[in-house]
Design an enzyme around this catalytic site. Structure first.
Site, PDB file in Angstrom:
ATOM      1  N   GLU A  34      35.291  41.316  32.887  1.00  0.00           N
ATOM      2  CA  GLU A  34      34.490  41.753  33.970  1.00  0.00           C
ATOM      3  C   GLU A  34      33.643  42.759  33.481  1.00  0.00           C
ATOM      4  O   GLU A  34      32.590  43.136  34.163  1.00  0.00           O
ATOM      5  CB  GLU A  34      35.387  42.138  35.308  1.00  0.00           C
ATOM      6  CG  GLU A  34      35.247  41.096  36.397  1.00  0.00           C
ATOM      7  CD  GLU A  34      36.188  41.642  37.537  1.00  0.00           C
ATOM      8  OE1 GLU A  34      36.488  40.747  38.269  1.00  0.00           O
ATOM      9  OE2 GLU A  34      36.418  43.053  37.731  1.00  0.00           O
ATOM     10  N   HIS A  70      51.114  25.616  18.663  1.00  0.00           N
ATOM     11  CA  HIS A  70      51.317  24.015  18.683  1.00  0.00           C
ATOM     12  C   HIS A  70      50.203  23.460  19.831  1.00  0.00           C
ATOM     13  O   HIS A  70      50.631  22.482  20.266  1.00  0.00           O
ATOM     14  CB  HIS A  70      52.877  23.937  19.221  1.00  0.00           C
ATOM     15  CG  HIS A  70      53.856  24.346  18.228  1.00  0.00           C
ATOM     16  ND1 HIS A  70      54.275  23.313  17.165  1.00  0.00           N
ATOM     17  CD2 HIS A  70      54.118  25.596  17.773  1.00  0.00           C
ATOM     18  CE1 HIS A  70      55.095  24.055  16.322  1.00  0.00           C
ATOM     19  NE2 HIS A  70      54.969  25.286  16.568  1.00  0.00           N
ATOM     20  N   LYS A 126      31.772  33.951  46.378  1.00  0.00           N
ATOM     21  CA  LYS A 126      32.104  34.438  47.681  1.00  0.00           C
ATOM     22  C   LYS A 126      30.981  34.037  48.756  1.00  0.00           C
ATOM     23  O   LYS A 126      31.432  33.577  49.762  1.00  0.00           O
ATOM     24  CB  LYS A 126      32.473  36.077  47.412  1.00  0.00           C
ATOM     25  CG  LYS A 126      33.583  36.397  47.046  1.00  0.00           C
ATOM     26  CD  LYS A 126      33.798  37.969  47.094  1.00  0.00           C
ATOM     27  CE  LYS A 126      34.651  38.632  46.038  1.00  0.00           C
ATOM     28  NZ  LYS A 126      34.709  40.103  46.153  1.00  0.00           N
TER      29      LYS A 126
HETATM   30  O1  PA5 Z   1      38.168  45.013  39.041  1.00  0.00           O
HETATM   31  C1  PA5 Z   1      37.780  44.909  40.044  1.00  0.00           C
HETATM   32  O2  PA5 Z   1      37.081  45.601  40.492  1.00  0.00           O
HETATM   33  C2  PA5 Z   1      38.114  43.410  40.667  1.00  0.00           C
HETATM   34  O3  PA5 Z   1      38.606  42.612  40.022  1.00  0.00           O
HETATM   35  C3  PA5 Z   1      39.023  43.808  42.181  1.00  0.00           C
HETATM   36  O4  PA5 Z   1      40.207  44.559  41.587  1.00  0.00           O
HETATM   37  C4  PA5 Z   1      39.399  42.826  42.723  1.00  0.00           C
HETATM   38  O5  PA5 Z   1      38.251  41.947  43.120  1.00  0.00           O
HETATM   39  C5  PA5 Z   1      40.088  42.821  43.936  1.00  0.00           C
HETATM   40  O6  PA5 Z   1      39.442  43.857  44.887  1.00  0.00           O
HETATM   41  P1  PA5 Z   1      39.993  44.635  46.076  1.00  0.00           P
HETATM   42  O7  PA5 Z   1      40.840  45.507  45.431  1.00  0.00           O
HETATM   43  O8  PA5 Z   1      38.638  45.386  46.781  1.00  0.00           O
HETATM   44  O9  PA5 Z   1      40.565  43.769  47.000  1.00  0.00           O
END
Ligand code: PA5
Length: 447
Positions: free
Chosen positions: A287, A308, A422
């Site tokens: 990310e 494996h 989303k």
């Molecule tokens: O690293 C990040 O920002 C994301 O992976 C969030 O943790 C994830 O989308 C969950 O978001 P939230 O804590 O707002 O529900």
């Protein structure tokens, strides 16, 4: 040494000249991070976190963990992405991948929900909770993420039916924004104890906040020791000298390899306990770096299991990858291989030898094989699986990720790409405000 970088298996892929050439870019990225004026600089709270955390909240986390341990058989942590991966990684790494099945443990079973949209996953967990005392921790910084919000509805109903609204409120703990957001408002209105995801700490950098610390403490893990590990790592990787800073060296190595066309990094560990740590690492790097058409694709394997399956590809397939091998020096477990008088499997040459020795030997053999197969290997030697080592390693990776992202030329602290699915999902589900997109997508479906 808690953690050290072994570069012996990089083969001829990287010369000292390569490292020297990139070092100024890495120093510039490190300086940008320290000056706190680069892209995403509103999300640098994790840098100081090991020392500069909210001590009052830390004490509240420990007290809540004790109450949870005393009042439930099952603790359900509801969250997705950065809101659950760190906690799960820590519990499996420090305790066990089969933590819930540890005989006679004094702490509750811990399950994770709200990290998928699977009806059967949720139903299975509801069945497991039948007849058990349950507490939940809903974790969402935004408070609006669909997956945890749905699971929270389901578990809130379960608790309210079982304990009544009053009883349920003492069993629901919410970790969310300090002041804003629907979850914060809802939690305050309903009298749940709340913990904070600091404004300046993004989800994937939040394991050392209440997001990770509450579930980790419920599992009986020493969170002071974990923070101490992170503190010491912070000190160890503060200098700007690539020769004496393994974090900078790791950043330099992966960026040199990326520029040579190695676009996949495989985190390889030889302990199943590290599987969720690998998942946490993939989210952190994926990310943070995968944007603007750039980035090293993070993947992971557990060896020897995956020797494996993916082993063939790594040894012999398209040469696009390098490996970062996590070598846990002291596995804390002894298991001598038994002698078999019939020696049916011809393994008596191993009788009496410790399984961990065999595991390490498999690692060594694989390191030679893969680097000979033109897959550069960099080895991270970690002392053990203690909470201290976990905190140390987490800080190492977070810092490396941030500096690497800047070296790559991206903002490591945003995740604009996560929104695309989303929007489409909401449109297709008929959410208000998404009508035009829904029409367009439906046209594409029926074309
Ligand atoms: O690293 C990040 O920002 C994301 O992976 C969030 O943790 C994830 O989308 C969950 O978001 P939230 O804590 O707002 O529900």
């Amino acid at each position: 040494m808690t953690l050290s970088l072994n570069t012996k298996f990089l083969g001829n892929s990287i010369t000292n000249e390569d490292l020297k050439n990139i070092s100024n870019e890495v120093y510039a990225a490190q300086a940008k991070l320290n000056a706190r004026n680069g892209e995403g600089s509103d999300f640098l709270g994790w840098i100081d976190l090991p020392e500069n955390y909210d001590k009052e909240e830390f004490a509240r986390i420990k007290a809540a963990a004790k109450r949870i341990q005393d009042s439930c058989d099952i603790f359900v942590v509801i969250g997705i992405g950065g809101s659950y991966l760190g906690a799960r990684a820590a519990i499996e790494f420090v305790k066990s991948p089969v933590y819930n099945n540890i005989p006679n443990k004094k702490t509750p079973d811990i399950y994770f929900a709200g990290n998928s949209i699977s009806a059967s996953a949720l139903n299975d967990l509801l069945k497991i909770c039948e007849g058990k005392d349950v507490c939940i921790n809903v974790v969402s910084k935004s408070g609006t993420t669909t997956e945890p919000a749905v699971a929270f509805r389901v578990f809130r109903n379960l608790l309210e039916e079982k304990y009544g609204k009053e009883g349920a409120k003492d069993r629901i703990f919410s970790t969310t924004d300090r002041a804003k957001g629907t979850l914060k408002k809802f939690s305050d209105e309903n009298g749940y104890e709340t913990f904070v995801v600091p404004d300046d700490v993004g989800g994937r950098f939040s394991v050392l906040t209440a997001v990770g610390l509450l579930p980790i403490a419920v599992a009986g893990i020493d969170i002071d020791a974990m923070m101490k590990g992170a503190q010491d790592a912070r000190k160890a990787y503060a200098n700007a000298d690539i020769e004496n800073n393994d974090c900078l060296k790791y950043v330099a190595i992966r960026n040199v390899l990326y520029r040579q066309g190695k676009s996949v990094e495989i985190l390889a560990a030889y302990e199943p306990a590290a599987q969720m740590l690998c998942e946490w690492w993939k989210q952190l790097f994926g990310e943070s770096e995968g944007k603007d058409g750039k980035g090293i694709f993070p993947s992971s394997v557990i060896f020897s299991t995956d020797l494996h399956s993916l082993g063939q590809f790594i040894q012999d397939g398209t040469r696009i990858m390098f490996e970062t091998v996590l070598d846990i020096k002291n596995a804390n477990d002894e298991l001598p291989i038994p002698y078999d008088p019939a020696n049916v499997d011809k393994l008596n040459f191993l009788a009496g030898k410790d399984l961990d020795y065999v595991n390490h030997t498999a690692m060594l053999g694989t390191l030679f094989a893969h680097s000979d197969g033109n897959v550069p290997n960099v080895v991270l030697e970690l002392e053990n699986r203690s909470e201290y080592s976990f905190g140390y390693l987490v800080y190492f990776f977070e810092l490396a990720c941030a500096i690497s992202g800047y070296t790559l030329g991206v903002n490591p602290f945003n995740q604009p790409g996560v929104e695309s699915y989303k929007k489409n999902m909401f449109a297709l589900l008929g959410k208000e405000g998404y009508e035009d997109l829904a029409q367009e997508l439906n046209k594409r479906i029926t074309k």
